[in-house]
Each structure stands twice: as structure tokens, then as C-alpha cells.
Design a protein around this motif. Structure first.
Motif, PDB file in Angstrom:
ATOM      1  N   VAL A 138       0.862  -1.327  -0.023  1.00  0.00           N
ATOM      2  CA  VAL A 138       0.084  -0.136   0.102  1.00  0.00           C
ATOM      3  C   VAL A 138       1.001   1.260   0.113  1.00  0.00           C
ATOM      4  N   VAL A 139       1.844   1.263   0.934  1.00  0.00           N
ATOM      5  CA  VAL A 139       2.712   2.435   0.902  1.00  0.00           C
ATOM      6  C   VAL A 139       3.573   2.309  -0.417  1.00  0.00           C
ATOM      7  N   ARG A 140       3.884   1.395  -1.178  1.00  0.00           N
ATOM      8  CA  ARG A 140       4.843   1.531  -2.205  1.00  0.00           C
ATOM      9  C   ARG A 140       3.829   2.058  -3.434  1.00  0.00           C
ATOM     10  N   ARG A 141       2.437   1.733  -3.478  1.00  0.00           N
ATOM     11  CA  ARG A 141       1.751   2.156  -4.393  1.00  0.00           C
ATOM     12  C   ARG A 141       1.470   3.710  -4.313  1.00  0.00           C
ATOM     13  N   GLU A 142       1.318   4.069  -3.189  1.00  0.00           N
ATOM     14  CA  GLU A 142       0.744   5.392  -2.793  1.00  0.00           C
ATOM     15  C   GLU A 142       2.228   6.243  -3.202  1.00  0.00           C
ATOM     16  N   ARG A 143       3.464   5.952  -2.900  1.00  0.00           N
ATOM     17  CA  ARG A 143       4.810   6.508  -3.438  1.00  0.00           C
ATOM     18  C   ARG A 143       4.612   6.819  -5.055  1.00  0.00           C
ATOM     19  N   LEU A 144       4.314   5.569  -5.666  1.00  0.00           N
ATOM     20  CA  LEU A 144       4.441   5.632  -7.010  1.00  0.00           C
ATOM     21  C   LEU A 144       3.492   6.473  -7.775  1.00  0.00           C
ATOM     22  N   VAL A 145       2.071   6.636  -7.014  1.00  0.00           N
ATOM     23  CA  VAL A 145       1.085   7.445  -7.747  1.00  0.00           C
ATOM     24  C   VAL A 145       1.591   8.871  -7.413  1.00  0.00           C
ATOM     25  N   ALA A 146       2.098   9.268  -6.194  1.00  0.00           N
ATOM     26  CA  ALA A 146       2.660  10.479  -5.901  1.00  0.00           C
ATOM     27  C   ALA A 146       3.813  11.152  -6.792  1.00  0.00           C
ATOM     28  N   ARG A 147       4.783  10.068  -7.041  1.00  0.00           N
ATOM     29  CA  ARG A 147       5.808  10.298  -8.043  1.00  0.00           C
ATOM     30  C   ARG A 147       5.475  10.778  -9.291  1.00  0.00           C
ATOM     31  N   HIS A 148       4.245   9.936  -9.926  1.00  0.00           N
ATOM     32  CA  HIS A 148       4.020  10.307 -11.320  1.00  0.00           C
ATOM     33  C   HIS A 148       3.257  11.534 -11.186  1.00  0.00           C
ATOM     34  N   VAL A 149       2.447  11.988 -10.229  1.00  0.00           N
ATOM     35  CA  VAL A 149       1.890  13.348 -10.063  1.00  0.00           C
ATOM     36  C   VAL A 149       2.761  14.327  -9.986  1.00  0.00           C
ATOM     37  N   ARG A 150       3.695  14.240  -9.208  1.00  0.00           N
ATOM     38  CA  ARG A 150       4.946  15.267  -9.151  1.00  0.00           C
ATOM     39  C   ARG A 150       5.619  15.496 -10.425  1.00  0.00           C
ATOM     40  N   PHE A 151       5.688  14.673 -11.365  1.00  0.00           N
ATOM     41  CA  PHE A 151       6.210  14.845 -12.463  1.00  0.00           C
ATOM     42  C   PHE A 151       5.210  14.945 -13.693  1.00  0.00           C
ATOM     43  N   GLY A 152       4.064  15.228 -13.282  1.00  0.00           N
ATOM     44  CA  GLY A 152       3.065  15.916 -14.483  1.00  0.00           C
ATOM     45  C   GLY A 152       1.825  15.232 -14.595  1.00  0.00           C
ATOM     46  N   LYS A 153       1.808  13.974 -14.354  1.00  0.00           N
ATOM     47  CA  LYS A 153       0.353  13.402 -14.532  1.00  0.00           C
ATOM     48  C   LYS A 153      -0.709  13.906 -13.417  1.00  0.00           C
ATOM     49  N   SER A 154      -1.542  13.882 -13.826  1.00  0.00           N
ATOM     50  CA  SER A 154      -2.989  13.894 -13.025  1.00  0.00           C
ATOM     51  C   SER A 154      -3.081  12.666 -12.270  1.00  0.00           C
ATOM     52  N   PRO A 155      -3.786  12.884 -10.849  1.00  0.00           N
ATOM     53  CA  PRO A 155      -3.807  11.993 -10.031  1.00  0.00           C
ATOM     54  C   PRO A 155      -4.559  10.576 -10.724  1.00  0.00           C
ATOM     55  N   GLU A 156      -5.633  10.814 -11.413  1.00  0.00           N
ATOM     56  CA  GLU A 156      -6.226   9.835 -12.181  1.00  0.00           C
ATOM     57  C   GLU A 156      -5.236   9.061 -13.372  1.00  0.00           C
ATOM     58  N   ALA A 157      -4.676   9.696 -14.055  1.00  0.00           N
ATOM     59  CA  ALA A 157      -3.634   9.180 -14.808  1.00  0.00           C
ATOM     60  C   ALA A 157      -2.484   8.306 -14.146  1.00  0.00           C
ATOM     61  N   ALA A 158      -2.249   9.181 -13.212  1.00  0.00           N
ATOM     62  CA  ALA A 158      -0.945   8.505 -12.445  1.00  0.00           C
ATOM     63  C   ALA A 158      -1.262   7.051 -11.778  1.00  0.00           C
ATOM     64  N   ALA A 159      -2.658   6.888 -11.267  1.00  0.00           N
ATOM     65  CA  ALA A 159      -3.198   5.862 -10.641  1.00  0.00           C
ATOM     66  C   ALA A 159      -3.428   4.702 -11.722  1.00  0.00           C
ATOM     67  N   ALA A 160      -3.941   4.975 -12.847  1.00  0.00           N
ATOM     68  CA  ALA A 160      -4.192   4.165 -14.100  1.00  0.00           C
ATOM     69  C   ALA A 160      -2.646   3.683 -14.517  1.00  0.00           C
ATOM     70  N   TRP A 161      -1.705   4.558 -14.735  1.00  0.00           N
ATOM     71  CA  TRP A 161      -0.362   3.887 -15.088  1.00  0.00           C
ATOM     72  C   TRP A 161       0.504   3.182 -13.905  1.00  0.00           C
ATOM     73  N   VAL A 162       0.141   3.243 -12.718  1.00  0.00           N
ATOM     74  CA  VAL A 162       0.587   2.476 -11.720  1.00  0.00           C
ATOM     75  C   VAL A 162      -0.204   1.109 -11.797  1.00  0.00           C
ATOM     76  N   GLU A 163      -1.518   1.002 -12.231  1.00  0.00           N
ATOM     77  CA  GLU A 163      -2.281  -0.216 -12.297  1.00  0.00           C
ATOM     78  C   GLU A 163      -1.636  -0.983 -13.780  1.00  0.00           C
ATOM     79  N   ARG A 164      -1.721  -0.339 -14.622  1.00  0.00           N
ATOM     80  CA  ARG A 164      -1.329  -0.715 -15.896  1.00  0.00           C
ATOM     81  C   ARG A 164       0.135  -1.170 -16.214  1.00  0.00           C
TER      82      ARG A 164
END
Length: 197
Positions: A138-164
Motif C-alpha cells: 500500500v505504501v509502495r503504490r502510494e509513493r508511485l502515484v505521488a511520484r507520477h503526479v509530481r512529474f506531471g500526470k494527473s492523479p487519475e492518470a498516475a493511478a491508471a499508469w501504476v495499475e497498467r
């Protein structure tokens, strides 16, 4: 938690683990020179040519042969080795960015150091000791979403990228953990604090 001790004559220490586990954070905390696997990402122009742009980060999107060749030079203590790095702001590798000392311990960190495929086995052959890092998912996935958002993805796009993309890669990485020399659980680890001067 205490980290495993490092042999005094160690040349190459590998840190591996699923995306978001804390490889780069631990590598920086060790205070040693670091050669990141991410520097061997294919550039986007090459990923597009290969039809892999939407899988960026998967094993086939890296120059594993080039990575193994550079690690061979590092392990041999060749002077003048300069490694590439990955610039997250650009999402692109940068050639010739990291000067690697010819002696002492060097850390290399990346997802696929233990992957049981020919091109990645060549990487593993150059790394003397590999630690497989683990952290609560859970911690690892939260970090990944936050990283993608920090570098320009929307929260929704970040979560989708993490899952896909990131999670299938994470399963590949964790399936190779048995090939590690040591498994290190970082769930309760925090990098040492550095007080500002």
C-alpha cells in the motif's frame, strides 16, 4: 531496522525491488557512488520506433546489454567510466552524466537486476551482492502515484499508469526475489536525517 553489513572489499552492490520500494532513497542514504539502471532506459524516440512507448519501464524498454557492459567496466576498475542517468523532469536518459570512481564500492540500483532472462542474467553476473528490497505494498503504490503526479500526470492518470504498467512490473520483480543474496524489508526503515548546516 539495521541494514545488512557490507563486505569491505565489495565492488558492486545491487539494490533491486519493485517500483516505488525505495531503491534510490536507500542508495543515496548509503553515501556511495550510484549507477542507476534507469540511465539505460531507451529514449522515447526509440520506444516509439519499437512500439513500446506505452510500456515504458518494462524490462524490454531498457538497454540491458549496454547496462551489463558498463557494469563490467566498473567491476574491472576501469578508469574514466562515465554512466548515464535518468532525468525525471524530462523523463529521458542523459548520457555521460555520472563519473564512476575506479575503486571502492559502487551501488547500482534498478528493478530487473535479478530477472531470469538472458540479457538480465548478464547484468546479474557483474553484480557481486544483490539486496532485494521490500516495503508494504500500500505504501509502495502510494509513493508511485505521488511520484507520477509530481512529474506531471494527473492523479487519475498516475493511478491508471501504476495499475497498467508499474504493478505488472512489480510482480515480475518480486517473483525474482529468491535469486537475491539478501532480502531487506524497508517497511519500518527511514533514511537518516541530515541537519542543515
Amino acid at each position: 531496522m539495521r541494514l545488512p553489513p557490507l563486505p569491505t572489499d565489495l565492488r558492486l552492490l545491487g539494490l533491486t525491488g519493485a517500483p516505488g520500494v525505495g531503491k534510490s532513497t536507500l542508495a543515496a542514504a548509503l553515501g556511495l557512488p550510484v549507477v542507476p539502471m534507469d540511465g539505460f532506459h531507451y529514449a522515447d524516440v526509440e520506444l516509439v520506433r519499437r512500439g513500446l512507448r506505452e510500456r515504458k519501464g518494462a524490462p524490454e524498454t531498457f538497454d540491458a546489454e549496454g547496462y551489463a557492459a558498463l557494469l563490467r567496466r566498473v567491476r574491472a576498475g576501469e578508469p574514466g567510466v562515465v554512466a548515464p542517468m535518468f532525468e525525471r523532469g524530462l523523463e529521458q536518459p542523459l548520457a555521460g552524466a555520472i563519473a564512476v570512481p575506479a575503486d571502492g564500492t559502487v551501488v547500482t540500483e534498478g528493478n530487473y537486476l535479478l530477472l531470469d532472462e538472458p540479457r538480465w542474467r548478464a547484468v546479474r553476473a557483474e553484480v557481486e551482492v544483490v539486496w532485494h528490497l521490500h516495503v508494504d505494498d500500500v505504501v509502495r503504490r502510494e509513493r508511485l502515484v505521488a511520484r507520477h503526479v509530481r512529474f506531471g500526470k494527473s492523479p487519475e492518470a498516475a493511478a491508471a499508469w501504476v495499475e497498467r504498467v508499474d504493478e505488472p512490473n512489480a510482480r515480475l520483480v518480486d517473483a525474482a526475489a529468491a535469486r537475491a543474496d539478501v532480502v531487506v524489508d524497508l517497511t519500518t526503515w527511514a533514511p537518516p536525517r541530515t541537519d542543515p548546516a
